[in-house]
Design a protein around this motif. Sequence first.
Motif, mmCIF file in Angstrom:
data_model
loop_
_atom_site.group_PDB
_atom_site.id
_atom_site.type_symbol
_atom_site.label_atom_id
_atom_site.label_comp_id
_atom_site.label_asym_id
_atom_site.label_seq_id
_atom_site.Cartn_x
_atom_site.Cartn_y
_atom_site.Cartn_z
ATOM 1 N N ALA A 267 0.798 -1.649 -0.153
ATOM 2 C CA ALA A 267 0.540 0.101 -0.310
ATOM 3 C C ALA A 267 0.868 1.018 0.337
ATOM 4 C CB ALA A 267 -0.632 0.175 1.345
ATOM 5 N N ILE A 268 1.944 0.748 0.400
ATOM 6 C CA ILE A 268 3.227 2.346 0.385
ATOM 7 C C ILE A 268 3.286 2.504 -0.903
ATOM 8 C CG2 ILE A 268 4.972 3.237 1.601
ATOM 9 C CD1 ILE A 268 4.386 1.598 4.566
ATOM 10 N N ARG A 269 4.067 1.853 -1.375
ATOM 11 C CA ARG A 269 4.418 1.823 -2.762
ATOM 12 C C ARG A 269 3.408 2.481 -3.784
ATOM 13 N NH1 ARG A 269 8.843 -0.837 -4.267
ATOM 14 N NH2 ARG A 269 8.674 0.694 -5.902
ATOM 15 N N MET A 270 2.392 2.380 -3.242
ATOM 16 C CA MET A 270 1.122 2.067 -4.522
ATOM 17 C C MET A 270 0.579 3.275 -4.353
ATOM 18 S SD MET A 270 -2.380 0.778 -4.845
ATOM 19 C CE MET A 270 -3.552 1.529 -3.874
ATOM 20 N N ARG A 271 1.024 4.296 -2.897
ATOM 21 C CA ARG A 271 0.277 5.601 -2.616
ATOM 22 C C ARG A 271 1.123 6.602 -3.275
ATOM 23 N NH1 ARG A 271 -3.483 6.393 1.390
ATOM 24 N NH2 ARG A 271 -5.182 4.918 2.194
ATOM 25 N N ALA A 272 2.402 6.055 -2.975
ATOM 26 C CA ALA A 272 3.850 7.003 -2.953
ATOM 27 C C ALA A 272 3.626 6.850 -5.104
ATOM 28 C CB ALA A 272 5.160 6.315 -2.765
ATOM 29 N N ALA A 273 3.772 5.945 -5.088
ATOM 30 C CA ALA A 273 3.808 6.205 -7.226
ATOM 31 C C ALA A 273 2.480 6.786 -7.440
ATOM 32 C CB ALA A 273 3.259 4.425 -7.651
ATOM 33 N N GLU A 274 1.449 7.038 -6.731
ATOM 34 C CA GLU A 274 0.561 7.652 -7.151
ATOM 35 C C GLU A 274 0.306 8.862 -6.228
ATOM 36 O OE1 GLU A 274 -3.222 5.737 -5.177
ATOM 37 O OE2 GLU A 274 -3.582 4.088 -6.575
ATOM 38 N N ALA A 275 1.251 9.304 -5.892
ATOM 39 C CA ALA A 275 1.481 10.970 -5.219
ATOM 40 C C ALA A 275 2.242 11.510 -6.267
ATOM 41 C CB ALA A 275 2.047 10.602 -3.636
ATOM 42 N N LEU A 276 3.278 10.467 -6.424
ATOM 43 C CA LEU A 276 4.381 11.292 -7.573
ATOM 44 C C LEU A 276 3.549 11.021 -8.956
ATOM 45 C CD1 LEU A 276 7.432 8.755 -6.845
ATOM 46 C CD2 LEU A 276 6.923 11.316 -6.374
ATOM 47 N N LEU A 277 2.578 10.334 -9.217
ATOM 48 C CA LEU A 277 1.935 11.016 -10.481
ATOM 49 C C LEU A 277 1.533 12.308 -10.455
ATOM 50 C CD1 LEU A 277 0.910 9.896 -13.528
ATOM 51 C CD2 LEU A 277 -0.735 8.481 -11.547
ATOM 52 N N ARG A 278 0.837 12.786 -9.562
ATOM 53 C CA ARG A 278 -0.333 14.090 -8.794
ATOM 54 C C ARG A 278 0.278 14.709 -8.885
ATOM 55 N NH1 ARG A 278 -3.447 9.892 -5.947
ATOM 56 N NH2 ARG A 278 -1.802 11.110 -3.739
ATOM 57 N N GLU A 279 1.663 14.410 -8.405
ATOM 58 C CA GLU A 279 3.187 16.117 -8.962
ATOM 59 C C GLU A 279 3.231 15.778 -10.103
ATOM 60 O OE1 GLU A 279 7.938 16.011 -7.307
ATOM 61 O OE2 GLU A 279 6.518 15.337 -5.680
ATOM 62 N N ALA A 280 3.453 14.699 -10.830
ATOM 63 C CA ALA A 280 4.209 15.323 -12.063
ATOM 64 C C ALA A 280 3.073 16.107 -13.144
ATOM 65 C CB ALA A 280 4.702 13.620 -12.830
ATOM 66 N N ALA A 281 2.208 15.895 -12.510
ATOM 67 C CA ALA A 281 0.749 16.055 -13.534
ATOM 68 C C ALA A 281 0.710 17.875 -13.071
ATOM 69 C CB ALA A 281 -0.240 15.618 -13.418
ATOM 70 N N ARG A 282 1.006 18.206 -11.559
ATOM 71 C CA ARG A 282 0.800 19.418 -11.255
ATOM 72 C C ARG A 282 2.460 19.805 -12.210
ATOM 73 N NH1 ARG A 282 -0.791 17.303 -6.342
ATOM 74 N NH2 ARG A 282 1.492 17.376 -5.765
ATOM 75 N N ALA A 283 3.635 19.731 -12.418
ATOM 76 C CA ALA A 283 4.501 19.763 -12.925
ATOM 77 C C ALA A 283 4.659 20.220 -14.355
ATOM 78 C CB ALA A 283 5.816 19.025 -12.542
ATOM 79 N N VAL A 284 3.595 19.275 -14.865
ATOM 80 C CA VAL A 284 2.934 19.716 -16.440
ATOM 81 C C VAL A 284 2.037 20.717 -16.724
ATOM 82 C CG1 VAL A 284 1.730 18.704 -18.248
ATOM 83 C CG2 VAL A 284 3.466 17.540 -17.069
ATOM 84 N N ASP A 285 1.539 21.026 -15.576
ATOM 85 C CA ASP A 285 0.195 21.759 -16.098
ATOM 86 C C ASP A 285 0.949 23.712 -15.554
ATOM 87 O OD1 ASP A 285 -1.749 20.903 -16.609
ATOM 88 O OD2 ASP A 285 -2.591 20.266 -14.216
ATOM 89 N N ALA A 286 1.885 23.636 -14.931
ATOM 90 C CA ALA A 286 2.607 24.879 -14.655
ATOM 91 C C ALA A 286 3.914 25.333 -15.396
ATOM 92 C CB ALA A 286 4.070 24.251 -13.324
ATOM 93 N N ALA A 287 3.907 23.594 -16.421
ATOM 94 C CA ALA A 287 4.799 23.977 -17.256
ATOM 95 C C ALA A 287 4.069 24.601 -18.280
ATOM 96 C CB ALA A 287 5.540 23.155 -17.541
ATOM 97 N N ARG A 288 2.787 24.073 -18.767
ATOM 98 C CA ARG A 288 2.378 24.180 -19.684
ATOM 99 C C ARG A 288 1.585 25.714 -19.825
ATOM 100 N NH1 ARG A 288 -3.613 21.531 -21.545
ATOM 101 N NH2 ARG A 288 -3.951 22.597 -20.177
ATOM 102 N N ASP A 289 1.474 26.538 -18.556
ATOM 103 C CA ASP A 289 1.644 27.465 -17.878
ATOM 104 C C ASP A 289 2.453 28.195 -18.257
ATOM 105 O OD1 ASP A 289 -1.688 27.158 -17.422
ATOM 106 O OD2 ASP A 289 -1.276 27.113 -15.940
ATOM 107 N N GLU A 290 3.629 28.418 -17.946
ATOM 108 C CA GLU A 290 4.557 29.214 -18.392
ATOM 109 C C GLU A 290 5.618 28.243 -19.154
ATOM 110 O OE1 GLU A 290 7.268 32.804 -16.026
ATOM 111 O OE2 GLU A 290 5.222 31.762 -14.972
ATOM 112 N N LEU A 291 6.071 27.855 -20.544
ATOM 113 C CA LEU A 291 6.698 26.866 -20.671
ATOM 114 C C LEU A 291 8.590 27.642 -21.241
ATOM 115 C CD1 LEU A 291 6.923 24.432 -21.929
ATOM 116 C CD2 LEU A 291 6.524 25.056 -24.188
ATOM 117 N N ASN A 292 8.847 27.146 -20.711
ATOM 118 C CA ASN A 292 10.067 27.225 -20.798
ATOM 119 C C ASN A 292 11.118 26.249 -20.534
ATOM 120 O OD1 ASN A 292 11.291 27.890 -17.654
ATOM 121 N ND2 ASN A 292 10.157 29.321 -17.661
#
Length: 395
Positions: free
Chosen positions: A287-312
């Motif tokens: 469960a810890i491994r799975m929750r960590a993977a899902e949390a990293l997935l959400r963090e990665a998506a936030r980074a993609v959205d942030a980059a799309r808003d201000e791409l450099n």
Amino acid sequence: MSAVHVIADDAEALAVAAELAAEFRKEAAERDVRRRLPHAELERLSASGLPAVSVPAEFGGADVGAGTLAEIFRLLAAADASLAQIPQSHFVYVNVLRRQGTHAQQEFFFGEVLRGRRFGNAQSEAGTKHVQDIRTRLAGRPDGSYVLDGVKHYSTGALFAHWIPVLARADDDTLHVAYVPHDAPGLTVVDDWDGMGQRTTASGTVRLEGVPVPADRVVPHHLTFQGPQLHGAVAQLLHAAIDAGIASAALAEAVEFVRTKSRPWFESGLETAAEDPLLIQRFGELAIRMRAAEALLREAARAVDAARDELNDDSAAEASIAVATAKVSAAETAVEVASALFEVAGTRSALDSLGLHRHWRDARTHTLHDPVRWKVQHIGRYVLNGTRPPRHGLL
């Protein structure tokens, strides 16, 4: 095709994905064992409007965020990893049009997507020096049109597609994407995929023999990588979401099996397997491994959205590294949890008739898409030396 719904926003997209996942889960094991291709399910998916959720708002789409897109794929993969894999290329090639399509191309193809038309892919080739060694040729004609010749493999989605984006090299050796209708003369899709996992993706061969392509169906894909870009990050985010979904499904199956079918080990002295402290410990670890993977997935998506808003260069690099981190974690977790299912559930779980092995087969097959060891290298170089990751479609 049935009437196609147009999804309004992120919240509706997630609700529709959850509803479809519940439907698709019911016969996922049966589709896998019989290799029954999901034609009806894909028609249902198209009619729901989900394949159009990344169409920009100015063209009538919901233009959902990366977090929503990742969660859609995680939900679908938790229901049926094969079915979730099929539209991955669709969204990648919608993204290509967002980046390099002309306004007229965007208007036409986004309209097609909103009407329920699906994109497949004809990208990878076998027998070449490496994955980026593309030998399919897009030869120019005197009238400005083109002709395609080549052979593609691992063409997930092509058999079910209305349009097949083909990655090819033009006369000057630059990479282009040609959007070819499924019934174009000279184009043949062969259902010869025989992978041990993701059995119903129909990721077979596409043959291109003198396929005519009008000039307005070609996009200069090489330009995508001449500046900061999110092409690779978005594609890999969806792959990471599929892996996270497989892990979720495998863990849920393990929980249900141990609660309802597994016998306690005689030395434990317990009445049920679910009371065994050693099993409890292992489930906690998984469960810890799975929750960590899902949390990293959400963090990665936030980074993609942030980059799309201000791409450099900096924001694109941060997004790529965040996605690479999520992909490494999700890939390793999917394989571990899908394998541990048998460890915790016991001998009976290995019966072929139960179909539980599909989760491991799907995880092991899907995680071969591109090696995570190279992602770890890029992460290390970025952290230690500040080296930005290279610009290519796999990172």
